[in-house]
Design a protein around this motif. Structure first.
Motif, PDB file in Angstrom:
ATOM      1  N   LEU A  93       2.910  10.578  -9.832  1.00  0.00           N
ATOM      2  CA  LEU A  93       3.174  11.937  -9.447  1.00  0.00           C
ATOM      3  C   LEU A  93       1.881  12.403  -8.263  1.00  0.00           C
ATOM      4  N   TRP A  94       0.749  11.753  -8.623  1.00  0.00           N
ATOM      5  CA  TRP A  94      -0.417  12.242  -7.782  1.00  0.00           C
ATOM      6  C   TRP A  94      -0.130  11.353  -6.443  1.00  0.00           C
ATOM      7  N   LEU A  95       0.318  10.275  -6.193  1.00  0.00           N
ATOM      8  CA  LEU A  95       0.441   9.701  -5.237  1.00  0.00           C
ATOM      9  C   LEU A  95       1.619  10.156  -4.261  1.00  0.00           C
ATOM     10  N   VAL A  96       2.508  10.493  -4.995  1.00  0.00           N
ATOM     11  CA  VAL A  96       3.634  11.319  -4.447  1.00  0.00           C
ATOM     12  C   VAL A  96       3.143  12.618  -3.594  1.00  0.00           C
ATOM     13  N   PHE A  97       2.258  13.211  -4.423  1.00  0.00           N
ATOM     14  CA  PHE A  97       1.470  14.519  -3.788  1.00  0.00           C
ATOM     15  C   PHE A  97       0.891  14.095  -2.562  1.00  0.00           C
ATOM     16  N   LEU A  98       0.147  12.911  -2.870  1.00  0.00           N
ATOM     17  CA  LEU A  98      -0.897  12.717  -1.831  1.00  0.00           C
ATOM     18  C   LEU A  98      -0.004  12.211  -0.599  1.00  0.00           C
ATOM     19  N   GLU A  99       1.110  11.584  -0.842  1.00  0.00           N
ATOM     20  CA  GLU A  99       1.833  11.150   0.319  1.00  0.00           C
ATOM     21  C   GLU A  99       2.227  12.248   1.338  1.00  0.00           C
ATOM     22  N   PHE A 100       2.881  13.508   0.699  1.00  0.00           N
ATOM     23  CA  PHE A 100       3.530  14.444   1.098  1.00  0.00           C
ATOM     24  C   PHE A 100       2.185  15.407   1.723  1.00  0.00           C
ATOM     25  N   VAL A 101       1.085  15.570   1.116  1.00  0.00           N
ATOM     26  CA  VAL A 101       0.374  16.418   1.474  1.00  0.00           C
ATOM     27  C   VAL A 101      -0.869  15.856   2.325  1.00  0.00           C
ATOM     28  N   TRP A 122       4.601   6.671  -1.064  1.00  0.00           N
ATOM     29  CA  TRP A 122       5.414   7.324  -1.991  1.00  0.00           C
ATOM     30  C   TRP A 122       6.187   6.430  -2.733  1.00  0.00           C
ATOM     31  N   ALA A 123       6.524   5.295  -2.277  1.00  0.00           N
ATOM     32  CA  ALA A 123       7.269   4.045  -3.143  1.00  0.00           C
ATOM     33  C   ALA A 123       6.365   3.778  -4.071  1.00  0.00           C
ATOM     34  N   ILE A 124       5.380   3.676  -4.069  1.00  0.00           N
ATOM     35  CA  ILE A 124       4.371   3.168  -5.197  1.00  0.00           C
ATOM     36  C   ILE A 124       4.573   4.134  -6.126  1.00  0.00           C
ATOM     37  N   GLY A 125       4.405   5.613  -5.841  1.00  0.00           N
ATOM     38  CA  GLY A 125       4.220   6.601  -6.604  1.00  0.00           C
ATOM     39  C   GLY A 125       5.460   6.937  -7.412  1.00  0.00           C
TER      40      GLY A 125
END
Length: 393
Positions: A93-101, A122-125
């Motif tokens: 979830l943290w990686l998805v957040f980092l991707e978008f923000v 995103w894909a890794i997250g």
């Protein structure tokens, strides 16, 4: 100063090599002529050296994702299932957040976020979040799921969605690269459809078994050698037959060079089975060859391989900043390098760019510039293992 660690050096060296190569692709994105709108694998417009410059960087994303699964297995070998689940779920979830923000900001420098792109972070997250649930299954089942997704997803290539219905958007996220245009001021690019990446991370998790403490090194090397040649052999067989494994078949061209490029022009978005074979096969052989190799060169790559997320964000930030500095020095409207939907739609950067020679020079400079920072951060992580938050960076 050498930091004592239980990490497996060959894995970190491989990760470091592909991350250094990754910077070449991203420098090309920001510096080469017409790179924002021209495909370097388009046989009608590319050259052999440009094609190779792009092709060699194909190794980055699949090895990065695959080894993320391997690292998850090795991390979990020292934890309970519950602890591993919590780590994978929250870090995903943290990686998805980092991707978008964060990632979208440093890729575009656009505070309005009018041109978001979902990429490898995103894909890794998302794959980590999915893996957090898969770990409760028997390893053979995880392996089966991974093989099914990696080997079978090309059977879905014929399903092509259009429009912006709910079902279409879900399919774009799962298996079809798509650019969603909302008027003239917002574009959403889905660049990394998820199905094959989730399967790849599951396979990487199972692959981690080869690096368990009680696994015989000689048996592991045999596995690496056999899997490496098997993957390359499968690529050559399926690609020659042209019946399955990639969205776009290869064709005979008017020159030998173009025919060779067509043969190796495998699909990345979403990554095809043949794309995985020709990238992961050589990766297995690399791990075989560098099982115990240690020298100054491997130490160099080791630095980058141990701080992957830090390096990823830092190198994109530096490359993008250098592109703006280049426009200020050599001419051009630097505001065009603030990437937004309007500028992309109007093709503001169509005539921008430098030669491949400049691209390679900037690439080498960026890698050398980032080396001391990555080394200091690696040493900081190694000497502060009690800080739990470092495992998320």
């Amino acid at each position: 100063m050498r930091i004592k660690t239980s990490r497996i050096e060959s894995i970190d060296i491989l990760r470091g090599v592909v991350m250094v190569i990754m910077a070449l692709d991203h420098v090309r994105d920001y510096f080469h002529y017409g790179s924002f709108f021209n495909d370097p694998t388009n046989l009608e417009t590319t050259t052999p050296i440009l094609f190779f410059t792009r092709f060699i960087t194909h190794y980055c994303a699949p090895i990065f994702v695959f080894l993320a699964g391997t690292s998850a297995f090795l991390y979990g070998s020292k934890k309970t299932k519950g602890e591993l689940f919590k780590f994978l779920f929250t870090r995903g979830l943290w990686l998805v957040f980092l991707e978008f923000v964060v990632n979208n900001l440093i890729w575009t420098f656009n505070l309005s976020y009018s041109f978001p792109i979902v990429q490898v972070i995103w894909a890794i997250g998302v794959s980590m979040v999915m893996l957090s649930f898969l770990i409760y299954l028997p390893k053979k089942v995880i392996l089966g799921i991974g093989l099914l997704l990696v080997f079978g997803h090309n059977a879905l290539d014929g399903i092509i969605m259009e429009g912006m219905s709910f079902q279409s958007i879900i399919w774009y996220f799962l298996h079809q690269q798509q650019m969603l245009v909302y008027g003239s001021d917002f574009i959403f690019l889905i660049q990394y459809p998820l199905i094959p990446w989730i399967g790849l991370m599951a396979l990487g998790y199972c692959f981690g078994q080869l690096y368990s403490k009680d696994f015989d090194a000689s048996i592991r090397k045999n596995w690496l050698l056999n899997m490496g040649f098997a993957a390359i052999g499968l690529f050559l067989l399926l690609r020659s037959l042209n019946i399955y494994g990639d969205l776009i078949p290869w064709t005979m061209q008017d020159t030998t060079a173009k025919t060779i490029m067509s043969f190796f022009n495998v699909t990345k978005y979403p990554p095809s089975l043949l794309y995985f074979c020709i990238t992961l096969g050589p990766a297995m052989l690399f791990l075989y060859a560098f099982e115990t190799t240690k020298n100054k060169l491997t130490d160099f790559f080791l630095i980058f391989g141990r701080v992957p997320l830090f390096y990823y964000f830092l190198h994109v930030l530096v490359i993008h900043a250098l592109a703006i500095i280049g426009m200020l020095i050599f001419g051009g409207n630097w505001h065009d390098m603030i990437l937004d939907a309007e500028g992309f739609m109007n093709e503001n950067l169509m005539s921008y760019g430098y030669s491949l020679f400049v691209v390679y020079c900037v690439w080498i400079s960026v890698v050398l510039l980032l080396y001391p920072f990555c080394k200091k951060y690696m040493m900081y992580k190694a000497t502060n293992k009690d800080k739990w938050w470092l495992s998320y960076l």
